[in-house]
Every structure is written in C-alpha cells, then in structure tokens.
Enzyme design. Sequence first.
Site, PDB file in Angstrom:
ATOM      1  N   ASP A 101      -8.029  -5.041  -0.446  1.00  0.00           N
ATOM      2  CA  ASP A 101      -8.714  -5.283  -1.521  1.00  0.00           C
ATOM      3  C   ASP A 101      -8.418  -6.910  -1.845  1.00  0.00           C
ATOM      4  OD1 ASP A 101      -9.723  -3.086  -3.033  1.00  0.00           O
ATOM      5  OD2 ASP A 101      -7.459  -2.472  -3.436  1.00  0.00           O
ATOM      6  N   HIS A 148       0.858  -1.135  -0.009  1.00  0.00           N
ATOM      7  CA  HIS A 148      -0.225   0.126   0.099  1.00  0.00           C
ATOM      8  C   HIS A 148       0.856   1.250   0.066  1.00  0.00           C
ATOM      9  CE1 HIS A 148      -3.182   3.008   0.869  1.00  0.00           C
ATOM     10  NE2 HIS A 148      -3.890   1.806   0.606  1.00  0.00           N
TER      11      HIS A 148
HETATM   12  N1  ACO Z   1       4.320  -7.374  -5.356  1.00  0.00           N
HETATM   13  C1  ACO Z   1       5.677  -7.412  -5.359  1.00  0.00           C
HETATM   14  N2  ACO Z   1       6.434  -6.546  -5.002  1.00  0.00           N
HETATM   15  C2  ACO Z   1       5.991  -5.348  -4.671  1.00  0.00           C
HETATM   16  C3  ACO Z   1       4.398  -5.155  -4.549  1.00  0.00           C
HETATM   17  C4  ACO Z   1       3.664  -6.428  -4.819  1.00  0.00           C
HETATM   18  N3  ACO Z   1       2.385  -6.219  -4.827  1.00  0.00           N
HETATM   19  N4  ACO Z   1       4.045  -4.116  -3.965  1.00  0.00           N
HETATM   20  C5  ACO Z   1       5.579  -3.347  -3.868  1.00  0.00           C
HETATM   21  N5  ACO Z   1       6.438  -3.942  -4.177  1.00  0.00           N
HETATM   22  C6  ACO Z   1       7.891  -4.001  -3.760  1.00  0.00           C
HETATM   23  C7  ACO Z   1       8.444  -2.814  -5.214  1.00  0.00           C
HETATM   24  O1  ACO Z   1       8.912  -3.531  -6.194  1.00  0.00           O
HETATM   25  C8  ACO Z   1       9.552  -2.280  -4.373  1.00  0.00           C
HETATM   26  O2  ACO Z   1      10.635  -3.009  -4.424  1.00  0.00           O
HETATM   27  P1  ACO Z   1      12.144  -2.401  -4.195  1.00  0.00           P
HETATM   28  O3  ACO Z   1      12.181  -1.621  -3.059  1.00  0.00           O
HETATM   29  O4  ACO Z   1      12.977  -3.815  -4.457  1.00  0.00           O
HETATM   30  O5  ACO Z   1      12.312  -1.918  -5.751  1.00  0.00           O
HETATM   31  C9  ACO Z   1       8.890  -2.004  -2.907  1.00  0.00           C
HETATM   32  O6  ACO Z   1       8.033  -3.042  -2.719  1.00  0.00           O
HETATM   33  C10 ACO Z   1       8.130  -0.785  -2.694  1.00  0.00           C
HETATM   34  O7  ACO Z   1       7.193  -0.536  -3.744  1.00  0.00           O
HETATM   35  P2  ACO Z   1       6.419   0.849  -4.426  1.00  0.00           P
HETATM   36  O8  ACO Z   1       6.181   0.482  -5.912  1.00  0.00           O
HETATM   37  O9  ACO Z   1       7.832   1.832  -4.299  1.00  0.00           O
HETATM   38  O10 ACO Z   1       5.267   1.370  -3.489  1.00  0.00           O
HETATM   39  P3  ACO Z   1       4.317   2.342  -3.747  1.00  0.00           P
HETATM   40  O11 ACO Z   1       3.889   2.540  -2.544  1.00  0.00           O
HETATM   41  O12 ACO Z   1       4.732   3.218  -4.748  1.00  0.00           O
HETATM   42  O13 ACO Z   1       3.287   1.272  -4.396  1.00  0.00           O
HETATM   43  C11 ACO Z   1       1.096   0.185  -4.435  1.00  0.00           C
HETATM   44  C12 ACO Z   1       2.071   0.752  -3.551  1.00  0.00           C
HETATM   45  C13 ACO Z   1       0.935   0.644  -5.918  1.00  0.00           C
HETATM   46  C14 ACO Z   1      -0.260  -0.268  -3.860  1.00  0.00           C
HETATM   47  C15 ACO Z   1       1.941  -1.517  -4.872  1.00  0.00           C
HETATM   48  O14 ACO Z   1       2.323  -1.942  -3.606  1.00  0.00           O
HETATM   49  C16 ACO Z   1       1.369  -2.496  -5.591  1.00  0.00           C
HETATM   50  O15 ACO Z   1       1.508  -2.293  -7.026  1.00  0.00           O
HETATM   51  N6  ACO Z   1       0.584  -3.371  -5.197  1.00  0.00           N
HETATM   52  C17 ACO Z   1      -0.259  -4.234  -5.856  1.00  0.00           C
HETATM   53  C18 ACO Z   1      -1.532  -3.523  -6.236  1.00  0.00           C
HETATM   54  C19 ACO Z   1      -2.550  -3.153  -5.306  1.00  0.00           C
HETATM   55  O16 ACO Z   1      -2.841  -4.194  -4.326  1.00  0.00           O
HETATM   56  N7  ACO Z   1      -3.152  -2.029  -5.051  1.00  0.00           N
HETATM   57  C20 ACO Z   1      -4.027  -1.886  -4.096  1.00  0.00           C
HETATM   58  C21 ACO Z   1      -3.810  -0.812  -3.382  1.00  0.00           C
HETATM   59  S1  ACO Z   1      -5.022  -0.460  -2.097  1.00  0.00           S
HETATM   60  C22 ACO Z   1      -6.304   0.448  -2.737  1.00  0.00           C
HETATM   61  O17 ACO Z   1      -6.086   1.191  -3.868  1.00  0.00           O
HETATM   62  C23 ACO Z   1      -7.327   0.405  -1.810  1.00  0.00           C
END
Ligand code: ACO
Length: 427
Positions: free
Chosen positions: A363, A306
């Site tokens: 979610d 998140h």
């Molecule tokens: N699976 C695998 N790796 C992940 C995931 C994931 N779901 N989410 C984050 N990471 C990793 C990234 O690759 C990154 O790794 P690194 O540090 O080695 O480069 C690290 O975790 C940080 O991730 P960011 O993308 O910088 O986190 P950000 O805060 O920008 O993104 C987000 C948050 C978009 C929700 C992301 O976690 C994601 O894409 N999750 C899956 C989609 C999802 O479930 N969205 C629902 C959000 S809740 C809502 O809208 C109600």
Amino acid sequence: MSNIAILEIDGKKYEFPVIVGTENEVAIDINKLRGETGAITIDPGYKNSGSCTSNITFLDGEQGILRYRGYSIEDLAEKSNFLEVAYLLIFGELPTAAQIEKFENDIRKYTLVNEEMKNIIDGFPRTAHPMGVLASLTSALTAFNPKSVNVDNEKEMYEAVCKTMAKFLVIATWTYRKNMGYPLNYYDNTKGYVENFMRLMFELPTGPYKMNPVVVNALDKLFILHADHEQNCSTSTVRMVGSSHAGLFASISSGVSALWGPLHGGANQAVLEMLEAIQKDGGDVEKFLAKAKDKNDPFRLMGFGHRVYKNFDPRARIIKKAADEVLADLGVDDPVLDIAKKLEKAALEDEYFKSRNLYPNVDFYSGIIYRAMGIPTEMFTVLFAIGRLPGWIAQWKEMRVNKEPIGRPRQVYTGSPLRDFTDINNR
Ligand code: ACO
C-alpha cells in the site's frame, strides 16, 4: 512430523489428526475437539487458525513468498497480464490463447450496466466516499441479477464470473465520475480491460483520451499484485458471507466493505493522507517517526508492517520498481512524493522498525503510483478492490464448490451470569 497431535485436558488425552499442506504447512484438525472434549479454542484475530484448505494462493510471510496456483508473483507480474491472472485464479490453470480470447470477449458481453443503476447513484451525495458507493452499487447489482448462480453448473458459474468482472469495473469507475460530476462512461469493447479502466475514469465527452502505455502497464501489474492474498480480512468476509449461500454480488459487496478499513485496503488512502499531513506540518519526517514509535501516541506509520509478511512484502519489491518507472516516465515533481522517499529511507534505517521487521508494504508504493497517475486519494481503495476482485471470486467459488459449511465461530462468554430482571422503576 507425527500425523497425530495429542492434547491433554484434566489428565485425559485426546488425539487429533495433523494435516500437512503441499508446502509443508502443518495444521492440527480440531474438527472434533468440542464434541470430544467440550472445549473450544480461542484465537482473536485468527493469528493461528486456518479457516479452510485452499488450492488458490500460497504465501510464506517469513520468506516473503507469494504464489497464485503455484506460479510466483514475480513471474506473473513480469510475464502475464491481469485478465490472464484472473482466469488462473478463478479457473485454476493459465488459459490457452483461445481461452483467454474467449474470456475477454465473454466479459465484453456484460459490460453494459442497467441504466436504472444510474438512479441509485443519483441518490448518493457527491461527497460520498467511493468505497461506500461501490459496496452499495455492488449489492444493488443483485436486484438486477436476482437469479442466484448454480455453482455446480460450470456454464452458469463461468457466466457469473464474466458478468461480475465486467460490471464491477464499470461501477467502480462510476463512483469517481459521480464524485467529479462527470457523465457516466461506458466500456469500449474494442479496448482491453485495464485500458478501459483508464478510459472509464478519465475520458471526457469533450475530447479524446490519450492512453499512456507505461501507466496502463504499471496499473496492470498493480492489479496482478493485488489479485489474491489467501484468507485476508476481506476474502475471509467474502467466504463467510458466501457460506450462508448469499449470492456472489452480495458476498463481493461485503468484501468491499471489509477492504475499506484503514488497517486493510484503506491503508493506501491513509498513506497519502499521512504524507500530506507530514507535508502540511513542515515536512519533518523524523518527528513523525518518533510519533510512530511513541507507545503513548496512537499514530502508526501507514503503509508499514504486515500481519503475515514479517520479513519483506514481495509485492512491495515489484511495485517499488514500477513506481520508479512511472515517476520517471511522467516526470512528476511532487513534494509529497519526496516526503514518501525520505520516510521510506528513514524508517528502513531505524532500529525500532528494523527490530520489528516493519517494512513498507504494497500500500505504501501503490498510493504513490496512484497519486502520480492523477488518481484521487479517495479512489485508491477502489483500485485495490478492482485488483482483488478475481481473488474474491475464486475464493467464493472454491468455498461453494467444496461445499464448505456455514461459517459460524464459537466464543467464550465473559458477561454476567444469570441474574433477575430488574423492573424499570428499580434500576
Ligand atoms: N507503525 C508503528 N509501529 C508499528 C506499525 C506501524 N505501522 N505496525 C506495527 N507496529 C508495531 C506495533 O506497535 C508492535 O510493537 P510492540 O511489539 O512494541 O508492541 C509491533 O510493531 C507489532 O505490531 P502488531 O500490531 O502486533 O502487528 P500486526 O500483525 O497485528 O499488525 C498491521 C499488522 C495491522 C498491518 C500493522 O502493521 C499496521 O497497523 N500497519 C499500518 C497500517 C497498514 O499499513 N495496513 C496495510 C496492511 S497491508 C494490506 O492490507 C494490503
């Protein structure tokens, strides 16, 4: 904490006021930055930028706190109900018994949707995604309600709120009926709001619909948990569109479109599609965990992580309990849900996910509950939209009542400097 921040550019110092919120959130007010220094700030994704001050929702991602108007999400989910929470978010206080009765009755006054809206739905192919249809229908409501609301007139604003709450629920369920080829259903003013959702979706002219109170109760909770989340992508969109003084329906419609994306509300659909893909592939959870960890693979574990909750998502805790209750009550035996449980356990024990604080978000569990309730995957994000509606309305109202200026960010231009026009024959 000093109430002034000092910025030094080219040896010259500038002072900016520091604002502290009621929960001690600190912000530097850079309103005068460009005027005084000629510089702007850049912050793609707005990870460090506040777009407004707001009295509606407080969340602390590090500590896993979510509160609406000061009330904890745990208390509201346990002791309140969706309409009451909607009232709280939009009008600022929990309603008295008389106020909530009036609110519910006033919503009922607007539950009939203009029959001509059916012509618009007929124009869509049955295969159209319900979120696309919902965004269009919400926008179409503007045509049937052309008078824009005077936000400074309390009575007008109150009526607009009731109208939006009523009609949005009905048209949201119509997207499903259209998809299924069922006759469109009407709201039953003798029943509650959430009960009506189930009826509007599933009651057929061929026989009575049997309401399951466990399901209605879980759904009510789910709507509460989704009701607001401060300046998230769709809410910021609603505020941004509304800041040009576009109407409430038009602004909400843009919020629906923003919510649709798989990185936002579309994640609940993406979760189920991912689980189905894992099942189709043979059910090897570890294989998909490895894919999610592989930086050369774009696959992400949907429903994990998140933007603001970097510790745990308080909504996910509440909803996990509700998911267990619904699954037990309905006695669902579903291999896809077994995969969900395995995946949750494996990811929570995995170092990659632990070290990055990637926990199941709201979610992940909402998708599981919706599936157990028999709601088709494509409708999941529509349910999120129904839950989020009071938040969008509350934020739109706050933005307009506070007379916020039109949203218009700046940029740093990185394209070509001035060049001579090249004639078409010489390109
Ligand atoms: N699976 C695998 N790796 C992940 C995931 C994931 N779901 N989410 C984050 N990471 C990793 C990234 O690759 C990154 O790794 P690194 O540090 O080695 O480069 C690290 O975790 C940080 O991730 P960011 O993308 O910088 O986190 P950000 O805060 O920008 O993104 C987000 C948050 C978009 C929700 C992301 O976690 C994601 O894409 N999750 C899956 C989609 C999802 O479930 N969205 C629902 C959000 S809740 C809502 O809208 C109600």
